[in-house]
Design a protein around this motif. Structure first.
Motif, mmCIF file in Angstrom:
data_model
loop_
_atom_site.group_PDB
_atom_site.id
_atom_site.type_symbol
_atom_site.label_atom_id
_atom_site.label_comp_id
_atom_site.label_asym_id
_atom_site.label_seq_id
_atom_site.Cartn_x
_atom_site.Cartn_y
_atom_site.Cartn_z
ATOM 1 N N VAL A 1 6.877 13.530 -19.733
ATOM 2 C CA VAL A 1 6.300 14.871 -19.826
ATOM 3 C C VAL A 1 4.830 14.775 -20.228
ATOM 4 C CG1 VAL A 1 6.385 17.071 -21.079
ATOM 5 C CG2 VAL A 1 8.494 16.001 -20.297
ATOM 6 N N LYS A 2 4.533 13.937 -21.205
ATOM 7 C CA LYS A 2 3.143 13.750 -21.643
ATOM 8 C C LYS A 2 2.279 13.187 -20.517
ATOM 9 C CE LYS A 2 4.277 12.933 -26.485
ATOM 10 N NZ LYS A 2 4.359 11.919 -27.548
ATOM 11 N N GLU A 3 2.833 12.215 -19.793
ATOM 12 C CA GLU A 3 2.091 11.605 -18.692
ATOM 13 C C GLU A 3 1.803 12.643 -17.607
ATOM 14 O OE1 GLU A 3 3.008 8.244 -15.360
ATOM 15 O OE2 GLU A 3 3.507 7.715 -17.435
ATOM 16 N N ASN A 4 2.802 13.446 -17.266
ATOM 17 C CA ASN A 4 2.612 14.497 -16.254
ATOM 18 C C ASN A 4 1.576 15.522 -16.706
ATOM 19 O OD1 ASN A 4 4.557 13.265 -14.698
ATOM 20 N ND2 ASN A 4 6.162 14.728 -15.186
ATOM 21 N N TYR A 5 1.626 15.907 -17.981
ATOM 22 C CA TYR A 5 0.660 16.868 -18.521
ATOM 23 C C TYR A 5 -0.757 16.304 -18.431
ATOM 24 C CZ TYR A 5 -1.940 19.752 -21.805
ATOM 25 O OH TYR A 5 -2.891 20.556 -22.385
ATOM 26 N N ASN A 6 -0.931 15.061 -18.811
ATOM 27 C CA ASN A 6 -2.264 14.446 -18.769
ATOM 28 C C ASN A 6 -2.790 14.367 -17.337
ATOM 29 O OD1 ASN A 6 -2.548 14.155 -21.525
ATOM 30 N ND2 ASN A 6 -1.583 12.141 -21.544
ATOM 31 N N GLU A 7 -1.910 14.092 -16.378
ATOM 32 C CA GLU A 7 -2.321 14.068 -14.972
ATOM 33 C C GLU A 7 -2.735 15.461 -14.507
ATOM 34 O OE1 GLU A 7 0.609 12.258 -12.414
ATOM 35 O OE2 GLU A 7 0.597 10.405 -13.579
ATOM 36 N N GLU A 8 -1.937 16.475 -14.858
ATOM 37 C CA GLU A 8 -2.271 17.851 -14.481
ATOM 38 C C GLU A 8 -3.599 18.274 -15.109
ATOM 39 O OE1 GLU A 8 0.833 20.979 -14.384
ATOM 40 O OE2 GLU A 8 2.200 19.354 -14.942
ATOM 41 N N LYS B 1 -9.046 28.973 -19.042
ATOM 42 C CA LYS B 1 -7.960 29.945 -18.887
ATOM 43 C C LYS B 1 -6.722 29.266 -18.314
ATOM 44 C CE LYS B 1 -10.737 34.122 -18.311
ATOM 45 N NZ LYS B 1 -11.210 35.136 -17.359
ATOM 46 N N VAL B 2 -6.915 28.488 -17.271
ATOM 47 C CA VAL B 2 -5.798 27.787 -16.633
ATOM 48 C C VAL B 2 -5.235 26.732 -17.586
ATOM 49 C CG1 VAL B 2 -5.118 26.348 -14.670
ATOM 50 C CG2 VAL B 2 -6.731 28.229 -14.336
ATOM 51 N N GLN B 3 -6.114 26.066 -18.316
ATOM 52 C CA GLN B 3 -5.688 25.024 -19.255
ATOM 53 C C GLN B 3 -4.831 25.614 -20.374
ATOM 54 O OE1 GLN B 3 -8.832 22.350 -20.356
ATOM 55 N NE2 GLN B 3 -7.764 21.665 -22.188
ATOM 56 N N ARG B 4 -5.197 26.804 -20.860
ATOM 57 C CA ARG B 4 -4.391 27.461 -21.899
ATOM 58 C C ARG B 4 -2.984 27.758 -21.377
ATOM 59 N NH1 ARG B 4 -9.344 29.590 -23.439
ATOM 60 N NH2 ARG B 4 -9.217 31.408 -22.098
ATOM 61 N N GLU B 5 -2.888 28.215 -20.150
ATOM 62 C CA GLU B 5 -1.578 28.493 -19.545
ATOM 63 C C GLU B 5 -0.775 27.204 -19.385
ATOM 64 O OE1 GLU B 5 -0.129 31.467 -19.101
ATOM 65 O OE2 GLU B 5 -1.956 32.170 -20.101
ATOM 66 N N LEU B 6 -1.461 26.144 -19.004
ATOM 67 C CA LEU B 6 -0.811 24.838 -18.877
ATOM 68 C C LEU B 6 -0.277 24.377 -20.235
ATOM 69 C CD1 LEU B 6 -0.274 22.592 -16.767
ATOM 70 C CD2 LEU B 6 -2.469 21.598 -17.413
ATOM 71 N N GLY B 7 -1.055 24.607 -21.290
ATOM 72 C CA GLY B 7 -0.619 24.254 -22.646
ATOM 73 C C GLY B 7 0.602 25.055 -23.080
ATOM 74 N N LYS B 8 0.616 26.349 -22.763
ATOM 75 C CA LYS B 8 1.775 27.199 -23.093
ATOM 76 C C LYS B 8 3.020 26.702 -22.357
ATOM 77 C CE LYS B 8 -0.874 31.416 -23.938
ATOM 78 N NZ LYS B 8 -1.215 32.746 -23.393
ATOM 79 N N LYS B 9 2.819 26.344 -21.094
ATOM 80 C CA LYS B 9 3.925 25.822 -20.288
ATOM 81 C C LYS B 9 4.451 24.517 -20.896
ATOM 82 C CE LYS B 9 4.543 23.761 -15.772
ATOM 83 N NZ LYS B 9 3.837 23.350 -14.562
#
Length: 144
Positions: A46-53, A104-112
């Motif tokens: 999950v962490k690896e996928n988040y860092n890639e995104e 804005k998009v990054q905040r949504e990604l963080g919430k997800k």
């Protein structure tokens, strides 16, 4: 057992505080450490996928030069002979507008990310010390 990243973070903070206050090796501290390792292993992907995104997001909104090359911030260094040299850093450049859009998009990604559920195996301690109400609630389903 499934828990959200947010719940796992709460457990990580509470368990680190508990272990710092109670450094003795006990069955309960063993259970905490075992669950910490299981969570770390289960959350790696999950962490690896988040860092890639996150990197993809940075590239999407980054500034480019006239040839379409990514632009990086530069750092000015002074050479031994006194001359100045600009060296690119690892930080991408953004226009103010693109930076705001990206955030804005990054905040949504963080919430997800925080809502993402991770499956791991709990390890229920056979003996538990006296805990505060908050510790009991946080450790429930992990080691209790």
């Amino acid at each position: 057992m499934k828990k959200t990243i947010k719940e796992l973070n709460e457990f990580a903070i509470a368990s680190a505080k508990y272990l710092a206050k109670n450094p003795a090796e006990t069955k309960f501290s063993y259970a905490i450490k075992k669950v910490q390792k299981r969570i770390e292993k289960a959350s790696e992907q999950v962490k690896e996928n988040y860092n890639e995104e996150l990197y993809d997001l940075n590239v999407k909104y980054a500034s480019v030069d006239e040839k379409g090359n990514l632009m990086y911030e530069v750092e000015t260094t002074i050479e031994a002979n006194g001359s100045k040299k600009e060296v690119p850093t690892q930080n991408l450049k953004f226009t103010a507008e693109k930076f705001i859009e990206k955030n804005k998009v990054q905040r949504e990604l963080g919430k997800k990310l925080l809502a993402t559920e991770i499956e791991f195996e709990a390890y229920i301690a056979t003996e538990a010390p006296e805990l505060t109400e908050e510790e009991t609630e946080t450790f429930k389903d992990f080691v209790l």
